[in-house]
Design a protein around this motif. Structure first.
Motif, PDB file in Angstrom:
ATOM      1  N   ARG A  90       0.832  -1.206   0.000  1.00  0.00           N
ATOM      2  CA  ARG A  90       0.000   0.000   0.000  1.00  0.00           C
ATOM      3  C   ARG A  90       0.867   1.255   0.000  1.00  0.00           C
ATOM      4  NH1 ARG A  90      -4.307   0.876  -2.555  1.00  0.00           N
ATOM      5  NH2 ARG A  90      -4.114   3.079  -2.401  1.00  0.00           N
ATOM      6  N   ILE A  93       2.286   1.788  -3.561  1.00  0.00           N
ATOM      7  CA  ILE A  93       1.270   2.358  -4.456  1.00  0.00           C
ATOM      8  C   ILE A  93       1.039   3.830  -4.122  1.00  0.00           C
ATOM      9  CG2 ILE A  93      -1.173   2.278  -5.147  1.00  0.00           C
ATOM     10  CD1 ILE A  93       0.543  -0.097  -6.230  1.00  0.00           C
ATOM     11  N   ASN A  94       0.913   4.143  -2.834  1.00  0.00           N
ATOM     12  CA  ASN A  94       0.663   5.525  -2.418  1.00  0.00           C
ATOM     13  C   ASN A  94       1.785   6.465  -2.828  1.00  0.00           C
ATOM     14  OD1 ASN A  94      -1.774   4.812  -1.345  1.00  0.00           O
ATOM     15  ND2 ASN A  94      -1.074   4.794   0.772  1.00  0.00           N
ATOM     16  N   LYS A 135      -4.724  -4.827 -12.221  1.00  0.00           N
ATOM     17  CA  LYS A 135      -5.033  -4.104 -10.991  1.00  0.00           C
ATOM     18  C   LYS A 135      -6.291  -3.261 -11.207  1.00  0.00           C
ATOM     19  CE  LYS A 135      -0.372  -3.740  -9.251  1.00  0.00           C
ATOM     20  NZ  LYS A 135      -0.514  -4.975  -8.574  1.00  0.00           N
ATOM     21  N   ILE A 139      -5.947   2.067  -8.870  1.00  0.00           N
ATOM     22  CA  ILE A 139      -4.560   1.826  -8.462  1.00  0.00           C
ATOM     23  C   ILE A 139      -3.618   2.183  -9.605  1.00  0.00           C
ATOM     24  CG2 ILE A 139      -2.870   0.028  -7.870  1.00  0.00           C
ATOM     25  CD1 ILE A 139      -4.970  -1.224  -6.076  1.00  0.00           C
ATOM     26  N   GLU A 140      -3.974   1.785 -10.796  1.00  0.00           N
ATOM     27  CA  GLU A 140      -3.159   2.154 -11.964  1.00  0.00           C
ATOM     28  C   GLU A 140      -3.081   3.675 -12.108  1.00  0.00           C
ATOM     29  OE1 GLU A 140      -4.517   0.121 -15.473  1.00  0.00           O
ATOM     30  OE2 GLU A 140      -4.280  -1.844 -14.542  1.00  0.00           O
TER      31      GLU A 140
END
Length: 159
Positions: A90, A93-94, A135, A139-140
């Motif tokens: 996470r 991604i962030n 995904k 998210i992408e």
């Protein structure tokens, strides 16, 4: 072409960035010390756009954001692993780092040349292609916009 840097299972956040550097918070400064206890001169050898390829449970350990921030500062384009520690995943991604789960990372070797498309990883060295799970679109978009904060600013704050 971008090359693979191969790591095994259970790579901890302490292995990614040793705790003594947690007073640093700039990606480029953290990158100077990324994997310094694991790989001699890694920070000097890694090139912009390279990939980390690993086994199970990449990013286990503490929930510190310094680990993915150091990886981002080093110019890593994506992390490809069999699985990720959820908090690390996470955080990555962030911060706008592409984190890809792929069960076939054992087939990729150190310094193989890789190319990632929307649904595949191509090992140009071996002329093999590996499917990756799609995904969720948001998210992408977070990764494409270089992280959660730029994504939120653009999508919700009209800044």
């Amino acid at each position: 072409m971008n090359k693979a840097w191969k790591f095994g299972d259970d790579v901890s956040t302490d292995a990614i960035i040793p705790g003594r550097y947690l007073t640093l918070n700039k990606p480029e400064k953290l990158a100077e010390h990324v994997f310094e206890n694991e790989r001699e001169n890694f920070a000097d050898k890694v090139e912009e756009g390279d990939y980390i390829v690993a086994g199970e449970n990449f990013g286990c350990g503490s929930s510190r954001e310094h680990a993915p921030l150091a990886i981002k500062g080093a110019g890593i384009k994506a992390i490809i692993a069999k699985s990720f520690a959820r908090i690390f995943y996470r955080n990555a991604i962030n911060l706008g780092i592409l984190a890809i789960e792929c069960g076939e990372t054992d087939e990729i070797e150190e310094e193989d040349e890789l190319e990632i498309n929307k649904n595949t990883i191509t090992d140009k060295t071996k002329d093999k292609t590996f499917e990756i799970e799609k995904k969720p679109e948001f998210i992408e978009e977070i990764v494409q916009k270089d992280g959660l904060l730029p994504y939120v600013k653009e999508e919700y704050l009209d800044v």
